[in-house]
Design a protein around this motif. Structure first.
Motif, short mmCIF file in Angstrom:
data_model
loop_
_atom_site.label_atom_id
_atom_site.label_comp_id
_atom_site.label_asym_id
_atom_site.label_seq_id
_atom_site.Cartn_x
_atom_site.Cartn_y
_atom_site.Cartn_z
N GLY A 25 0.80 -1.22 0.00
CA GLY A 25 0.00 0.00 0.00
C GLY A 25 0.84 1.27 0.00
N TRP A 26 2.12 1.13 0.20
CA TRP A 26 3.01 2.28 0.19
C TRP A 26 3.48 2.57 -1.23
CZ3 TRP A 26 5.05 5.41 4.12
CH2 TRP A 26 4.62 5.09 5.41
N GLU A 27 3.52 3.82 -1.59
CA GLU A 27 4.11 4.26 -2.86
C GLU A 27 5.56 4.66 -2.55
OE1 GLU A 27 3.88 8.10 -5.75
OE2 GLU A 27 2.00 7.38 -4.91
N ILE A 28 6.49 3.82 -3.00
CA ILE A 28 7.90 4.04 -2.70
C ILE A 28 8.60 4.51 -3.98
CG2 ILE A 28 10.04 3.03 -1.84
CD1 ILE A 28 8.18 0.85 -0.51
N THR A 29 9.11 5.71 -3.94
CA THR A 29 9.82 6.29 -5.07
C THR A 29 11.32 6.11 -4.83
OG1 THR A 29 8.10 7.96 -5.32
CG2 THR A 29 10.21 8.42 -6.37
N ILE A 30 12.01 5.63 -5.84
CA ILE A 30 13.47 5.50 -5.76
C ILE A 30 14.08 6.77 -6.32
CG2 ILE A 30 15.49 4.11 -6.34
CD1 ILE A 30 13.33 2.57 -4.73
N SER A 31 14.73 7.52 -5.47
CA SER A 31 15.35 8.77 -5.90
C SER A 31 16.68 8.48 -6.59
CB SER A 31 15.59 9.67 -4.68
OG SER A 31 16.31 10.82 -5.05
N ARG A 32 17.00 9.29 -7.56
CA ARG A 32 18.31 9.19 -8.22
C ARG A 32 19.36 9.97 -7.46
NH1 ARG A 32 14.58 6.10 -10.24
NH2 ARG A 32 14.80 5.51 -12.41
N GLU A 33 18.94 10.73 -6.45
CA GLU A 33 19.88 11.47 -5.60
C GLU A 33 20.51 10.50 -4.60
OE1 GLU A 33 20.70 14.72 -5.97
OE2 GLU A 33 19.41 14.61 -7.74
N PRO A 34 21.78 10.68 -4.27
CA PRO A 34 22.43 9.75 -3.33
C PRO A 34 21.95 9.96 -1.89
CG PRO A 34 23.95 11.50 -3.93
CD PRO A 34 22.72 11.69 -4.77
N ALA A 35 22.05 8.90 -1.11
CA ALA A 35 21.74 8.95 0.32
C ALA A 35 22.76 9.84 1.02
CB ALA A 35 21.78 7.54 0.90
N GLU A 36 22.47 10.15 2.26
CA GLU A 36 23.40 10.94 3.06
C GLU A 36 24.76 10.25 3.08
OE1 GLU A 36 22.91 13.95 4.51
OE2 GLU A 36 20.97 13.94 3.50
N PRO A 37 25.86 11.01 3.15
CA PRO A 37 27.20 10.42 3.09
C PRO A 37 27.49 9.34 4.13
CG PRO A 37 27.33 12.81 2.91
CD PRO A 37 25.90 12.47 3.23
N ASP A 38 26.84 9.40 5.29
CA ASP A 38 27.12 8.43 6.35
C ASP A 38 26.18 7.23 6.33
OD1 ASP A 38 24.90 9.90 7.09
OD2 ASP A 38 25.42 9.96 9.20
N ALA A 39 25.41 7.07 5.23
CA ALA A 39 24.42 5.99 5.16
C ALA A 39 24.51 5.25 3.83
CB ALA A 39 23.02 6.55 5.33
N HIS A 40 24.30 3.94 3.85
CA HIS A 40 24.21 3.17 2.61
C HIS A 40 22.91 3.50 1.89
CE1 HIS A 40 27.76 0.77 3.08
NE2 HIS A 40 27.39 0.36 4.28
N ALA A 41 21.88 3.85 2.67
CA ALA A 41 20.57 4.21 2.11
C ALA A 41 19.80 4.98 3.17
CB ALA A 41 19.81 2.95 1.70
N ASP A 42 18.76 5.66 2.73
CA ASP A 42 17.84 6.29 3.67
C ASP A 42 16.47 6.36 3.04
OD1 ASP A 42 17.86 8.73 2.07
OD2 ASP A 42 19.63 9.38 3.17
N ILE A 43 15.47 6.46 3.88
CA ILE A 43 14.09 6.52 3.40
C ILE A 43 13.38 7.63 4.16
CG2 ILE A 43 13.15 4.79 4.98
CD1 ILE A 43 11.60 3.73 2.38
N ASP A 44 12.54 8.34 3.45
CA ASP A 44 11.82 9.48 4.04
C ASP A 44 10.33 9.28 3.86
OD1 ASP A 44 11.23 11.94 5.15
OD2 ASP A 44 11.67 13.06 3.33
N PRO A 45 9.67 8.69 4.86
CA PRO A 45 8.23 8.51 4.78
C PRO A 45 7.49 9.84 4.93
CG PRO A 45 9.17 7.16 6.55
CD PRO A 45 10.23 8.10 6.07
N HIS A 46 6.45 10.02 4.15
CA HIS A 46 5.60 11.20 4.27
C HIS A 46 4.88 11.16 5.62
CE1 HIS A 46 2.22 13.93 3.55
NE2 HIS A 46 3.01 14.51 2.66
N ALA A 47 4.61 12.32 6.18
CA ALA A 47 4.00 12.39 7.52
C ALA A 47 2.61 11.79 7.57
CB ALA A 47 3.97 13.84 7.99
#
Length: 134
Positions: A25-47
């Motif tokens: 049920g989640w719409e997950i968009t894969i960004s072409r922008e890189p994650a924060e430098p200290d992370a392999h990945a990050d996710i930003d759920p809408h409020a």
């Protein structure tokens, strides 16, 4: 074209895992922008909506399939935990600066440890990705 293929493959893999983890049920968009430098990945759920943006670091595609799977499982675990996080985030104004300064880093650490524990339990039962390298 190979560059676009890795993003398409990651989108398909994340969609497959979301289905397996009851997150379809989640719409997950894969960004072409890189994650924060200290992370392999990050996710930003809408409020409020069931949508999120996932970013991976530049070296993500060079990692082993096992490591990629764990990282994606961890990020999807943040969606499982997103509404609990939101409840805590809503306390910031109520607690004020001092209260928030005490709660926020402790909660963030505990939440990250919880999500990582969950990801390490779940990841071995998920399929490995077959993402293009590079």
């Amino acid at each position: 074209m190979a560059r676009a293929d890795k993003w398409i493959a990651l989108e398909a893999y994340v969609s497959d895992l979301a289905l397996l983890l009851d997150l379809a049920g989640w719409e997950i968009t894969i960004s072409r922008e890189p994650a924060e430098p200290d992370a392999h990945a990050d996710i930003d759920p809408h409020a409020q909506r069931r949508s999120a943006e996932l970013r991976v670091e530049a070296g993500f595609y060079a990692l082993s399939a096992e490591r990629q799977r764990l990282i994606i499982a961890h990020e999807l675990g943040h969606l499982v935990h997103a509404r609990v996080d939101r409840v805590v985030e809503n306390l910031e104004d109520t607690l004020g600066k001092v209260g928030w300064a005490i709660l926020e880093p402790n909660y963030t650490d505990a939440a990250e440890r919880t999500v990582e524990h969950w990801a390490r339990l779940v990841a071995p039962y998920l399929p490995l990705p077959s993402l293009p390298k590079g």
